[in-house]
Structures are given as C-alpha cells and as structure tokens.
Design a protein around this motif. Sequence first.
Motif, PDB file in Angstrom:
ATOM      1  N   UNK B 218       8.346  23.668 -17.526  1.00  0.00           N
ATOM      2  CA  UNK B 218       7.425  24.153 -16.513  1.00  0.00           C
ATOM      3  C   UNK B 218       7.394  23.293 -15.273  1.00  0.00           C
ATOM      4  N   UNK B 219       8.788  23.170 -14.948  1.00  0.00           N
ATOM      5  CA  UNK B 219       8.934  22.696 -13.609  1.00  0.00           C
ATOM      6  C   UNK B 219       8.479  21.143 -13.355  1.00  0.00           C
ATOM      7  N   UNK B 220       8.101  20.501 -14.434  1.00  0.00           N
ATOM      8  CA  UNK B 220       7.910  18.985 -14.429  1.00  0.00           C
ATOM      9  C   UNK B 220       9.157  18.218 -15.396  1.00  0.00           C
ATOM     10  N   UNK B 221       9.503  17.099 -14.597  1.00  0.00           N
ATOM     11  CA  UNK B 221      10.503  16.296 -15.332  1.00  0.00           C
ATOM     12  C   UNK B 221       9.553  15.608 -16.500  1.00  0.00           C
ATOM     13  N   UNK B 222       9.986  16.070 -17.840  1.00  0.00           N
ATOM     14  CA  UNK B 222       9.485  15.381 -18.861  1.00  0.00           C
ATOM     15  C   UNK B 222       9.758  14.068 -19.391  1.00  0.00           C
ATOM     16  N   UNK B 223      11.099  13.888 -19.305  1.00  0.00           N
ATOM     17  CA  UNK B 223      11.738  12.673 -19.827  1.00  0.00           C
ATOM     18  C   UNK B 223      13.230  12.694 -19.661  1.00  0.00           C
ATOM     19  N   UNK B 224      13.698  11.296 -19.348  1.00  0.00           N
ATOM     20  CA  UNK B 224      15.271  11.194 -19.431  1.00  0.00           C
ATOM     21  C   UNK B 224      15.672  10.048 -19.896  1.00  0.00           C
ATOM     22  N   UNK B 225      16.807  10.056 -20.744  1.00  0.00           N
ATOM     23  CA  UNK B 225      17.233   8.879 -21.505  1.00  0.00           C
ATOM     24  C   UNK B 225      18.580   9.150 -22.047  1.00  0.00           C
ATOM     25  N   UNK B 226      18.884   8.425 -22.922  1.00  0.00           N
ATOM     26  CA  UNK B 226      20.133   8.520 -23.570  1.00  0.00           C
ATOM     27  C   UNK B 226      20.344   9.263 -24.845  1.00  0.00           C
ATOM     28  N   UNK B 227      21.294  10.195 -24.750  1.00  0.00           N
ATOM     29  CA  UNK B 227      21.324  11.146 -25.923  1.00  0.00           C
ATOM     30  C   UNK B 227      21.365  10.206 -27.089  1.00  0.00           C
ATOM     31  N   UNK B 228      21.966   9.254 -27.231  1.00  0.00           N
ATOM     32  CA  UNK B 228      22.338   8.647 -28.529  1.00  0.00           C
ATOM     33  C   UNK B 228      21.198   8.288 -29.343  1.00  0.00           C
ATOM     34  N   UNK B 229      20.037   7.669 -28.524  1.00  0.00           N
ATOM     35  CA  UNK B 229      19.040   7.348 -29.133  1.00  0.00           C
ATOM     36  C   UNK B 229      17.802   8.434 -29.341  1.00  0.00           C
ATOM     37  N   UNK B 230      18.141   9.463 -29.270  1.00  0.00           N
ATOM     38  CA  UNK B 230      17.208  10.417 -29.421  1.00  0.00           C
ATOM     39  C   UNK B 230      17.692  11.389 -30.609  1.00  0.00           C
ATOM     40  N   UNK B 231      16.820  11.905 -31.515  1.00  0.00           N
ATOM     41  CA  UNK B 231      17.506  12.818 -32.413  1.00  0.00           C
ATOM     42  C   UNK B 231      17.140  14.455 -31.796  1.00  0.00           C
ATOM     43  N   UNK B 232      17.880  15.395 -32.715  1.00  0.00           N
ATOM     44  CA  UNK B 232      17.709  16.660 -32.161  1.00  0.00           C
ATOM     45  C   UNK B 232      16.201  17.278 -31.839  1.00  0.00           C
ATOM     46  N   UNK B 233      15.483  16.978 -33.015  1.00  0.00           N
ATOM     47  CA  UNK B 233      14.080  17.264 -33.101  1.00  0.00           C
ATOM     48  C   UNK B 233      13.259  16.968 -31.987  1.00  0.00           C
ATOM     49  N   UNK B 234      13.410  15.765 -31.801  1.00  0.00           N
ATOM     50  CA  UNK B 234      12.571  14.972 -30.579  1.00  0.00           C
ATOM     51  C   UNK B 234      12.859  15.856 -29.377  1.00  0.00           C
ATOM     52  N   UNK B 235      14.084  15.928 -29.133  1.00  0.00           N
ATOM     53  CA  UNK B 235      14.616  16.890 -27.850  1.00  0.00           C
ATOM     54  C   UNK B 235      14.206  18.194 -27.705  1.00  0.00           C
ATOM     55  N   UNK B 236      14.078  18.691 -28.931  1.00  0.00           N
ATOM     56  CA  UNK B 236      13.586  20.222 -28.967  1.00  0.00           C
ATOM     57  C   UNK B 236      12.183  20.081 -28.641  1.00  0.00           C
ATOM     58  N   UNK B 237      11.283  19.299 -29.275  1.00  0.00           N
ATOM     59  CA  UNK B 237       9.905  19.031 -29.159  1.00  0.00           C
ATOM     60  C   UNK B 237       9.480  19.015 -27.478  1.00  0.00           C
TER      61      UNK B 237
END
Lengths: 324, 504
Positions: B218-237
Amino acid sequence: MANTNVKEYNPQVSNAKSRLTWLWSEYSVIIAFIIIFIASSIMNPRFLDINNQLNILMQVSIIGIVALGMTVVMLSGGIDLSVGSVLALVGVMTVLALNASGSILIGIFTALVVGSFAGFLNGLMVAKGRIASFIATLGMMAAARSIALYIAEGGSVSGEVKGFTAIANNDLWIFDYPVIIFFAMTALVYILMHKTRFGRYVYALGSNEKAAMLSAIRVDRIKIAVYSLAGLLVSVAAIIETSRLNSISSSSSGVQYELDAIAAVIIGGTRMTGGRGKIIGTLFGVLILGILNNMMNLMNVSPYLQGFVKGLIIIIAVVFQKRE
Amino acid sequence: MTQNLYITMENVKKSFNGVPVLKNVNLQIEKGEIHALLGENGAGKSTLMNILGGVHQPDSGSIYINEKEVKMTNPRISQEQGISFIHQELNMVSDLKVYENMYLGSELRNKVGFLKVEEMCRQTHEILARLGVDIDPKEYVRNLATSYKQLIEISKALLHKSTVIIMDEPTTSLAEHEVNRLFELMKNLKKSGISIIYISHKLKEIKEVCDRYTVLRDGEMIKSGNVEQEDLDTITKLMVGKSISQNRFVHEHSFGPVMLEVNNLTSLGLFKNIHFKVKKGEIVGFTGLAGDGRTELFESLFGYRKKYTGEIKINDQLIKIDHPRKAVEAGIGLVPKDRKENAIIKDLSVIHNMSLSSIGNFEKSGFIQDNIERDKFQYYKELLNIKVHNPSITIDKLSGGNQQKVIIAKWLEVGADILIFDNPTQGIDVGAKQEIYQQIVALAEQGKSVIILSSEAPEVMRICHTINVMYQGEITARFKGEEATEEEIMHYATGSKREAAKIG
C-alpha cells in the motif's frame, strides 16, 4: 466514468474537475453544436429563419442517412468507401426498374436489393476473404461507379413514372419527407445499436475482435450484416436523391459522399479503430456540417474555399477528442 | 554493507489525483547485488521504478547515485546515469533486425550519415556472445522466441553501459529452462558489478537468485533485508499483511459420469494424439512449458481453431466444433489467457462484458432489458465478491482480479457444464488468486467439469484432481493430484522422461 479513473479509489479532491471532463468527453459534439448554432445565429440573422432551418435539415438528410450506416461500419472497426458509387449505381438501377415496370414499389424494391447486395459483397470480402475493409470497399467504389457509368452510358437517366418525385418533394406539416425519413432512420439505427444484441456485438467486435470471437459471437456474420446494413441505408439515400430531381447522374451523383459521411462520423466522436462512438454523435456531426455549409453560403464564402473550412473543422474536432 | 551503497532513494512520496501511491519510501541498492522488489499489484512497485527511471517525478524525496543527488527529470537523464528499465512488455520492434533493435535511437553512422551496418553487427555479436547466445544479428526479431527477445533487451542495456538494470517480472513468459538461463546470466552480470532490481511475484525465484529484498505494501516500505535470512512464508506475510496457506485446495468428493471425452485429437505442428476424459465434478489440470501446445489444444476444442482431426464426445455424444458458438451450445466455456487481448472488451461496461455471451437471457421480444442485466450482475457481484462501485464503467478500470471475476461470471451466466480456465491467475495478486481458486473448487463441487491450464506446476498441484503434463504437443504423463510432485512434473514437462504406459 467520472471519478473511477484510478481503479477503486474515490478521489474527492478533483471531483468537480473530473465531472467537467466527463461531461466534455461524453457530450463534446452536442456542446460544439450548441456553440456553433449560437455563433451562427449571432453572425447572420437569416440563419434562424424557419425556412432556412428546414432547408438545412433537407440538405443534410441524404448524407445523414449514409452517415448512419457509416457509423455502424466504423464502430465495427471498418470503413466503407463505396457508399457514393453504390448510391449512383442504385439510383441508375432504380430508374431503369421504375421505367421498365411503371411501378414505384418495384423501383424501391430494386433499390433496396441492389444496395444491400453491394453491401453484402463488401461484407463477404471483409469477413470471409479477410481483405482490409479499406481495400475491399475501394474496389467496390471503382467497380460500382464503372457499372453505373456503363449502364447509363456515362450520362443521366430520368424517371418516367408519375408520383416518384413525391418521395423527396412532398412534405408532412412543415417537414419534408426526406427529413422525416432521416430522423426515422436515426431512431431505428439508434435502437438497433443500443437495444439489440446486434448492436452489442458490433461494439464488441470493433473493440476486440478476438475476444468477441472467444465470447462465442459469430463475428463473420455480424460483419456481413454490418456492411449489408450500410448498403441498405445507401439505397434509402439513393431513392431520395433520385426522387428529388427525378433523375440520377452516373458520373456525378454521390461523388465524395463517402468523405462527407466519414467526416460527420468522425466529428460525431466515433473512434476510427472501432468499438467506441454513438449514433447521436453522428446525428450532431451531420447537423454541424450542415450548419457550416449553410453559413458559408449565407455569408457568401467562395465555394472553392468551403472545402478548406470543412477540412479545418474535421481536424479541430479530432484534435479535441484526442484530449480526453 | 554501506560502503557498497550505489543508489539511495530517500523519503519518496508520490500521489496521483490526490491518491497517495507512495508514502515515504526508502530504497537502497548496493553495487553488484540482485535486489528483489516485492509487493502485491498496486503496492507501488512500478511507480517507484518509474520514478527511478525518470518517467514520473516524485512529489518529494530525493535520489542519490554514488552519494550524489540526481534529479531524474526525464527518462534520458536516468539512462545517462546508467539505469536501464526492462519492462514486462518488451520494447522490441519485431519487423526490425536484431542489431537494428539494439541500436535503435543510437545508430552508428559514418561521416556522410550512412549507417555503419557491419560495425553494429560486429558489436551486437560480441555482446550476445558475452551472454552466451548465438543469434545472427541480422535475424528479424519477429522470428525469435520471447526469451531471446529478453536477452536482446539485456544486451541493449549492456550496450548502453548500464550499471543498474530494472527487470519487471521477466519470467512470466519464459519456460523453465529459459528461466534458468536468465538466472545464470543475472548471476554473471552481478559478478561484473552490475546491480539488478528484480520485480516478481514468484517468491521461489527470489529465493533462488536474489541477495536482498524490499517489500512494499500500500505504498509503504514494510521491510528490507537479506533473502537468506527469511523464509518464504514470512515474506508472503509481509506482502499480503496476513498469512496465506499453500495447502492443497481440493476436497475429495465423488465424481459423476464422464462429461467430456477426447480421442486422438491432432493438429499438425501443434498437438498430436490427445486422449483424455473429464468427469462431472472433476478438476483436471494441464501443465507444461511454454509452447507445449496446451493453449492451442483447448482453443481447438473450443472451436477457435478449426484445423484439427479426432473426436470430441460430450455426454457420450460425438460433436463437431468449428466455432466458439458451437462449443457454447455444447456446454463448454473458456476463460482465456492474456485477459487484455482475449477476454475483456475494454470499451464495454462491466455489465455488458458479463452478459456478452448469453444475451438471450436478457432479451424480451428481441430487445435487451437493462434492468434484468443489472439485477443479474448484482447477483454475481455478491457471489464472486467483485469489487466495483459502479458497474456501468468500462471494464478496463477494474483491477486484474476483478476483471477475471467478471469473465468467470460471464461463463457462469452461459451455464456451461465444462469450464476451461487458461492461466486463470495471470497478473492477479495473491489475495485475489486465493478467491479464484476457491471459486473454481466451488464450481467443481456444484458438479461442473473444470479444466485448468497453467505453466505453474504448483498451481495445478494445489487445485486439480488429475494432472496432465504436456511436452511438445503430447501428453507425456498423467498423475493423481495428490501424488504429483513438482520434480516429477518437471521431468515430463521437459521431455527428459516419458511414460506412455501411464496414460494408456
């Protein structure tokens, strides 16, 4: 269409402005018509004279009927350049049938058959032969004119049946028959385009032919019907044209009618590529052209310059429509 | 990490017609990284990239390249700063040759002003060779496969000595092996110090190829980080704002009799010897790589293509379908792929799109009744949860998901018993996707026979009872939905395995 430009958002800030834009994009022809009408009545007092007004209507009725058919063709994404030539051919054939049979009904019947058959051939070439409408109707334009010239040996043919001239020269109350026929045709085509499935299909096909076909629309049949309808309306115009002077010229009748009809349709806001436009727009496009012609005559503009003014108006109309 | 910083966008704000599209977005791109820009449709990804590309001007905020502030007032300046934008729809002139496309707008000329054709060809060849492809620079672009066109776009970026390449969903039209080649290429570019901003919906790809990510919602930056440290579910969320299940959808229910039976369907050069059956209430999937012939197969079955042989039986009755009208009369509906080109009529209103294939239902003595149309639309609007304020607006004003729902409503109104969906969730965001799947499953439960065509194996695995895999116009394998694995499907889809016995 006003405030829904940005998907589901509802921008209230620019509501008034977007309402105005919407009004303009929907009704620009009518607004232009009103402006031109008022300007004309101020510039020349004779313009508002009832006889002059009726005269304008009389003068536009033939092109108007042709332009109705042209609108349908252009909404379907095509164009019909053959209308002027077909009008001459229909006229010649009508007079021959009339004189041979002595019956006005047979004359009218011949006209309707010849015109719609020429249109049917156009439709066949476009739909089944997959020839671009510009090319197919350009061919028809040359061929129909040539046949008319051949039959009439390059000259005019005149009717010999009493009563045929009544079609174009009688009137009901103050309205000449051609004007009444024009308005009746406008109403019929309007209903056809907006209240029946044929109209819906024409818009769909002009907007996106592949999607129309994948929506289970018989695209080929609709195309053939569109060109046949245009041909039929040309025959109605041809009957009036022939009846007016009780004769038709194989060489000069109908010349450049296609350009005037296309001009009226374009001024009326119909998109060249199809899918978008209105019958009412064409009605006002025809009236605008009629008023312009009339004003130029009233103001003694040289007939050689009238084409220039008309050309200018067409281009201005299109430039304004592009704005939206 | 920060010493490597290349591009910084700070506090970028932008609104259109008073609607804020970007609210204070920050984006940092390092030298030589592949950065994933994630978010649902309408999250503001494209707007942000268009600002970086100089197409739009931000209302406020600033852009720094190598710590120097740059004003991107038009696309040319952005290009001079070394930024190349590869759009989803490729900007190629298909009637020009490869080298002509490469040099379009920056042709090499000699003193007199004539083109230096040989020199341009030589350089084109050189760059293409560097990317490991062998294409004749004098080949016409129209003769090339989509993946090659993409390579040419990338070559063009290299030709202009770009240091940052923005790729907007580059894999949507690519087959699996082409995607792998693209990823190899991206990794090589990265090594040579080029940064890539990668926009995609496909999270698995992100995991595979990207280093860091930024999520917009919605036009806001939610989060930025390293791909390795996140799993797919978290990113989808993060993208959706809620968690979305990836579980299988299909509820087992008993099927009725065979509705559609296809035997020996063949069309020269497109598909051959196709046999399959679909029962009442069954969802059958067809998957494979791009160019496997499944779209053509079902366009033939629907009567859009006429040149085919073989037999089609519906309800045990042999029928000949040579026009979509006949297909509709036989009870088949098709929701085609590429919605914009094949499904929606953009100049017609939402209601008129809904009623287009079944106008007979709305007529009284030959005239269309607006009120019946409106009432019927209201019904589908509630049934399918179509979000639209005023259904008299033209359909192109709706979002992709809502357009697709209108098209589904159109075929429900026809009353088709067999519904074919070709790529039903193309260009639709995660939330709306879920709803479309639910609808499809609900249709099957009501006794419709459903056929799903998709190039995404996980999609057919999630909703289909039976999965057919196609390779070069043939069905190479058939699985039960719950038994299929993505690896197995891939083997058959790439032709590395065939199992004639299984398909009988």
